[in-house]
Design an enzyme around this catalytic site. Structure first.
Site, short mmCIF file in Angstrom:
data_model
loop_
_atom_site.label_atom_id
_atom_site.label_comp_id
_atom_site.label_asym_id
_atom_site.label_seq_id
_atom_site.Cartn_x
_atom_site.Cartn_y
_atom_site.Cartn_z
N ALA A 9 0.89 -1.07 0.05
CA ALA A 9 0.04 -0.04 0.17
C ALA A 9 0.67 1.29 0.02
O ALA A 9 0.32 2.45 0.57
CB ALA A 9 -0.86 0.02 1.15
N ARG A 15 -1.68 8.19 -11.43
CA ARG A 15 -2.80 8.42 -12.34
C ARG A 15 -3.86 8.72 -11.70
O ARG A 15 -5.18 9.31 -12.52
CB ARG A 15 -2.94 7.07 -13.14
CG ARG A 15 -1.93 7.02 -14.27
CD ARG A 15 -2.25 5.40 -14.78
NE ARG A 15 -3.26 5.06 -15.23
CZ ARG A 15 -3.56 4.01 -15.69
NH1 ARG A 15 -2.93 3.00 -15.56
NH2 ARG A 15 -5.00 3.59 -16.25
N THR A 79 7.94 -3.84 -6.54
CA THR A 79 7.24 -4.64 -5.55
C THR A 79 7.92 -5.33 -4.96
O THR A 79 7.78 -5.67 -3.65
CB THR A 79 6.08 -5.57 -6.45
OG1 THR A 79 6.83 -6.10 -7.54
CG2 THR A 79 4.91 -4.82 -7.21
N ASP A 103 -4.76 -1.86 -3.65
CA ASP A 103 -5.78 -1.17 -4.65
C ASP A 103 -6.46 -2.18 -5.48
O ASP A 103 -6.96 -1.87 -6.46
CB ASP A 103 -4.67 -0.10 -5.71
CG ASP A 103 -3.53 -1.09 -6.39
OD1 ASP A 103 -3.56 -2.47 -6.21
OD2 ASP A 103 -2.81 -0.38 -6.96
N GLY A 140 1.68 -7.79 -16.76
CA GLY A 140 2.95 -9.01 -16.78
C GLY A 140 2.19 -10.23 -17.40
O GLY A 140 1.08 -10.63 -17.11
N GLU A 155 7.16 -8.74 -17.10
CA GLU A 155 6.41 -7.66 -17.20
C GLU A 155 6.09 -7.17 -18.46
O GLU A 155 6.93 -7.29 -19.54
CB GLU A 155 7.24 -6.31 -16.39
CG GLU A 155 7.36 -6.73 -15.08
CD GLU A 155 5.80 -6.64 -14.35
OE1 GLU A 155 5.26 -5.81 -14.55
OE2 GLU A 155 6.10 -7.65 -13.51
N LYS A 350 -31.70 17.85 16.01
CA LYS A 350 -30.18 17.88 16.31
C LYS A 350 -30.18 17.47 17.65
O LYS A 350 -30.49 18.00 18.73
CB LYS A 350 -29.54 19.33 16.27
CG LYS A 350 -28.44 19.64 16.32
CD LYS A 350 -28.03 20.21 17.69
CE LYS A 350 -26.44 20.18 17.92
NZ LYS A 350 -26.18 20.75 19.21
N ALA A 422 -50.00 29.82 20.51
CA ALA A 422 -49.23 30.05 19.08
C ALA A 422 -48.53 31.37 19.31
O ALA A 422 -49.14 32.52 19.86
CB ALA A 422 -50.16 30.12 18.14
#
Length: 456
Positions: A9, A15, A79, A103, A140, A155, A350, A422
């Site tokens: 990672a 890209r 790698t 990924d 690859g 590769e 809330k 009211a």
């Protein structure tokens, strides 16, 4: 048999064109690297090391709840170099190490289990997860001998014209005998077009020693990596389809699965109906026999049975049974809505508790309040909870009737069985059984329009 996992990672993800590390981009609401970690754990592998590099602190922060270890890759030199950075993690271990990429979020636990079984049954020193595709461009290639045994991985940029015709590709996911892996990593070199240390060269090193190498072909969908926003959207589509299919198989009706967005960790009870445009995220639990009409967002919330929601937002809250919400309601974090409650149109709640059978039908704000059972709020009621410095509490007892356009200025208490006229602005406690009137007395000045010459 001892198994451990290394998840790569550390890549830059150029890209993606993002300031966020690539592995932290989300698929169906969860970071890709966390999806991979969770799937590995579901395959009964608990000892996991994540190799981090770019955005290391961000990745550690995002994965800290997963109880994993970390190795650091200072420079991204391939790698092979990434796995070499995990040498301390592998030290003195015996058994099998599986290697995945952070990924590639579409890998499933049964595929991991199949790979381990294939690896162990074949007594291989390494097993490669592969896929056979129509267009292998950029990947690859798996080069096999005439007898079908794996010879090497090469590769794409290093392929000959003949090797470019091969359609079996490397996924970047492997099983290795740990001792053989560690020994082979120390023999890697970077004599290639990229000038990098390839993990794939370990296969050739093992092969040259006479070791057997296994290769297990699986669906391309399982191994698909994400290197761009386009591929991220493709992974999202695949994962969303999987999630939605599971829910439908479990007895949930999705009117249009293509426009229904449900997170990985969401749980939904049977006979619930979900219309298009709903976004359900995080650790949300929805009960049975609910109806979600179009265009609501629900995140990290609990929705009990027999709830109807229309075009509303519910965040980090709990909604009881037999409740109706919306349209256009906003239930903000830390709110608890009781049973048989009506939260109507343009109502905002809330950090409040709303008691059973209470009705808040329209155009009302309730913040930092505890509301009792069987109350009724007239249109335009506002709990004035903020004095400019702190948020103050409002307490409203059971069976209270709050008239239209009432302001409840916090901190204030309205006791049981009360009425508020009211248009009142309530600043003092209302005793039980009382009618509170807090408005100026009406004065009619006869003939005033004519005296001022304002008649049209």
């Amino acid at each position: 048999m001892y198994n451990c996992a290394i998840i790569l990672a550390a890549g830059k993800g150029k890209r993606m064109k993002s300031s966020i590390p690539k592995v932290l981009h989300r698929v169906c609401g969860t970071e890709m690297v966390n999806i991979v970690i969770d799937v590995v754990k579901k395959a009964q592998i608990e000892d996991i090391d994540v190799v981090i590099g770019r955005g290391a602190e961000q990745v550690k922060e995002a994965t800290k709840s997963r109880n994993v270890k970390y190795s650091f890759q200072n420079k991204q030199l391939g790698t092979g170099h990434a796995v070499l950075c995990a040498s301390d993690f592998l030290k003195d271990k015996e058994g099998t190490a599986v290697i995945f990429t952070g990924d590639s979020p579409l890998i499933e636990e049964d595929v991991i289990e199949d790979m381990l079984n294939f690896h162990n049954k074949g007594r291989y020193k390494a097993t490669i997860l592969t896929s056979i595709v129509k267009d292998p461009n950029g990947y690859g290639r798996i080069i096999r001998e005439k007898n079908g045994e794996v010879l090497k991985i090469i590769e794409h940029k290093d392929c000959s014209l003949e090797e470019l015709k091969v359609n079996e590709i490397n996924s970047g996911m492997y099983c290795f005998d740990i001792k053989e892996l560690v020994e082979s990593l120390n023999k890697l070199h970077n004599n290639n077009v990229q000038g990098e240390y390839y993990l794939t060269d370990v296969i050739e090193i093992l092969k040259n020693k006479g070791e057997r190498i296994g290769a297990l072909p699986v669906s391309f969908e399982e191994i698909m990596g994400v290197n761009s926003r386009v591929q991220l959207s493709e992974a999202e589509k695949v994962m969303r389809n999987r999630i939605n299919n599971v829910h439908m198989e479990n007895g949930i009706t999705l009117i249009d699965p293509n426009t229904t967005y449900i997170g990985l960790d969401v749980r939904i009870g049977k006979d619930t109906i979900i219309y298009p445009g709903n976004v359900i995220q995080g650790n949300t639990v929805i009960g049975e026999n609910c109806i979600l009409y179009p265009n609501s967002r629900i995140k990290d919330s609990v929705i009990e049975n027999n709830v109807t929601i229309q075009s509303s937002v519910i965040l980090e809250s709990k909604v009881g049974e037999n409740v109706t919400v919306g349209p256009f309601a906003y239930i903000r974090p830390e709110s608890v809505i009781g049973n048989s409650v009506r939260i109507g149109d343009f109502v905002e709640i809330k950090k409040s508790i709303i008691g059973d059978k209470t009705k808040v039908s329209h155009l009302t704000y309730i913040g930092d309040a505890e509301v009792g059972n069987e109350c009724n709020f007239g249109c335009g009621t506002v709990v004035v909870n903020y004095d400019g410095k702190v948020k103050n509490k409002t307490l409203i007892g059971d069976n209270s009737f709050i008239g239209c356009n009432t302001n409840l200025v916090s901190p204030v208490k309205v006791n049981n069985n009360t009425y508020i006229a009211a248009g009142s602005t309530i600043t003092d406690e209302v005793p039980e059984g009382s009618l509170a009137i807090a408005r100026a007395k009406q004065v009619n000045k006869k003939g005033w329009v004519y005296k001022k010459g304002l008649r049209k």
